[in-house]
Design an enzyme around this catalytic site. Structure first.
Site, PDB file in Angstrom:
ATOM      1  CG  ASP A   1      38.557  41.235  39.272  1.00 42.12           C
ATOM      2  OD1 ASP A   1      38.599  42.556  39.556  1.00 42.12           O
ATOM      3  OD2 ASP A   1      38.858  40.592  40.250  1.00 42.12           O
TER       4      ASP A   1
ATOM      5  CG  ASP B   1      36.521  45.379  39.231  1.00 39.22           C
ATOM      6  OD1 ASP B   1      37.646  45.140  38.944  1.00 39.22           O
ATOM      7  OD2 ASP B   1      35.900  44.671  40.240  1.00 39.22           O
TER       8      ASP B   1
ATOM      9  CG  ASN C   1      35.966  40.417  41.920  1.00 36.52           C
ATOM     10  OD1 ASN C   1      36.570  40.353  43.031  1.00 36.52           O
ATOM     11  ND2 ASN C   1      36.023  41.471  41.215  1.00 36.52           N
TER      12      ASN C   1
ATOM     13  CB  THR D   1      40.415  47.430  39.239  1.00 35.41           C
ATOM     14  OG1 THR D   1      39.825  46.888  38.123  1.00 35.41           O
ATOM     15  CG2 THR D   1      40.986  48.860  39.252  1.00 35.41           C
TER      16      THR D   1
ATOM     17  CG  PHE E   1      40.670  38.133  45.788  1.00 30.61           C
ATOM     18  CD1 PHE E   1      40.587  36.908  46.060  1.00 30.61           C
ATOM     19  CD2 PHE E   1      40.501  38.871  44.391  1.00 30.61           C
ATOM     20  CE1 PHE E   1      39.884  36.095  44.928  1.00 30.61           C
ATOM     21  CE2 PHE E   1      39.930  37.787  43.503  1.00 30.61           C
ATOM     22  CZ  PHE E   1      39.645  36.458  43.762  1.00 30.61           C
ATOM     23  CG  ASN E   2      42.414  42.719  42.824  1.00 32.38           C
ATOM     24  OD1 ASN E   2      41.592  41.736  42.730  1.00 32.38           O
ATOM     25  ND2 ASN E   2      42.588  44.144  42.964  1.00 32.38           N
TER      26      ASN E   2
ATOM     27  CG  HIS F   1      38.626  47.445  47.739  1.00 33.61           C
ATOM     28  ND1 HIS F   1      39.277  47.510  48.809  1.00 33.61           N
ATOM     29  CD2 HIS F   1      37.663  46.438  48.099  1.00 33.61           C
ATOM     30  CE1 HIS F   1      38.683  46.829  49.845  1.00 33.61           C
ATOM     31  NE2 HIS F   1      37.637  46.202  49.244  1.00 33.61           N
ATOM     32  CG  ASP F   2      38.794  47.315  42.047  1.00 30.32           C
ATOM     33  OD1 ASP F   2      39.600  47.099  42.817  1.00 30.32           O
ATOM     34  OD2 ASP F   2      37.969  46.596  41.455  1.00 30.32           O
TER      35      ASP F   2
END
Length: 317
Positions: free
Chosen positions: A10, A15, A37, A121, A162-163, A236-237
């Site tokens: 996203d 990302d 996102n 991701t 969140f994901n 994160h991703d």
């Protein structure tokens, strides 16, 4: 040989970093986009912007799900801005996604590629749709490396990341699919921060891509500092890419991971069963509790990640 994979994302700031890392460390067969996102329209545009910036227009893009499976649509403008990738003014992309739906693209690619992997991701809607629509798909996926969940605190809520929170029904399908999963959650990704010194090291590369990467990380860092008091953008991703391409960067433990679908305060939580050994038994008689369905990241080497990431960014124009 690099592992063949599709990146399902996203596309927001982190990302974008995952795209750049995946294109150099995996045999990237394509990118699929999903809501998260921002709207899927914006995440698709953002994906194409990153690919054009880095000279990766040969990588096919397939747009996917605009809505989660069973809950209200939510985005993250407070973290990623209204476009999902606010910050540097990247030009509108000339490239466009293929007309193929993401779930179809995933199933078709998996059918023709041995040792096929998915790196996820964003919310897991596309992957869940593909698994439901194509019964043979799970036997064709060698593994899924995903950024999502946490063994402790969340960010969308006190306990939900969140994901996963954005589509817990999809996450439930994926974690129950039987496909081998590597889960990279907030408990490790927040340990890898794009501090001012790291961003300066990227900017010092003095390339077009490096400047854009540093600018994206500046924006992301500012939002995370304001919102969570973090020292820099959490990577994160790209760590979900590292989990597949550079597995020594992370340490994993086998756990049973379930997705909370009903709790008033725990909805979207990844319930990670860490009770590996039954208490009160001798060492030889101890048996694992539950049935582990995922390898969950529990430790990370930030220095190793940053050395590789900056090395990769330096390869772009």
């Amino acid at each position: 040989m690099p592992m063949p994979a599709i990146l399902d994302c996203d596309t927001g700031h982190d990302d974008a970093m995952a795209i750049l890392l995946a294109a150099r460390t995996l045999d990237l067969k394509g990118i699929t986009t999903v809501h998260g996102n921002a709207s899927v329209e914006n995440t698709t545009i953002n994906t194409c912007k990153v690919l054009e910036l880095a000279g990766l227009t040969h990588v096919p893009v397939a747009a996917g799900a605009a809505q989660p499976l069973g809950r209200r649509l939510s985005h993250a403008p407070g973290v990623h801005g209204m476009t999902g990738m606010d910050g540097p003014d990247l030009p509108p992309p000339a490239m466009r996604p293929s007309g193929q739906r993401a779930a179809e693209f995933i199933a078709e690619t998996a059918a023709g590629v041995d040792g096929f992997h998915l790196v996820a991701t964003g919310p897991l809607t596309n992957i869940a749709e593909a698994l439901v629509a194509c019964g043979e798909l799970k036997s064709r996926i060698a593994g899924i490396s995903l950024m999502g969940g946490s063994t402790d605190t969340g960010n969308a809520t006190a306990v939900a990341e969140f994901n996963i929170w954005a589509d817990p029904d999809a996450a439930h399908i994926v974690f129950r699919s039987g496909v081998p999963i590597r889960m990279v959650g907030l408990n490790v990704t927040r340990q890898v921060s794009a501090t001012p010194a790291r961003r300066q090291a990227i900017r010092a590369l003095k390339t077009r891509t490096a400047r854009a990467v540093a600018d994206l990380l500046d924006y992301f860092s500012d939002r995370l500092r304001e919102r969570y008091g973090l020292p820099g953008a959490s990577m994160h991703d790209p760590l979900a890419v590292s989990a597949l391409a550079e597995p020594g960067t992370l340490r994993f433990e086998s756990m049973q991971v379930d997705i909370e679908l009903e709790g008033e305060h725990t909805y979207g939580m990844t319930v990670c069963d860490r009770r590996h050994l039954a208490p009160g038994s001798s060492a030889r008689q101890r048996e694992p509790l539950g049935r582990p369905n995922a390898e969950v990241a529990v430790a990370v080497e930030p220095r190793r990640f940053w050395e590789r990431f900056i090395e990769v960014v330096a390869t772009y124009p």
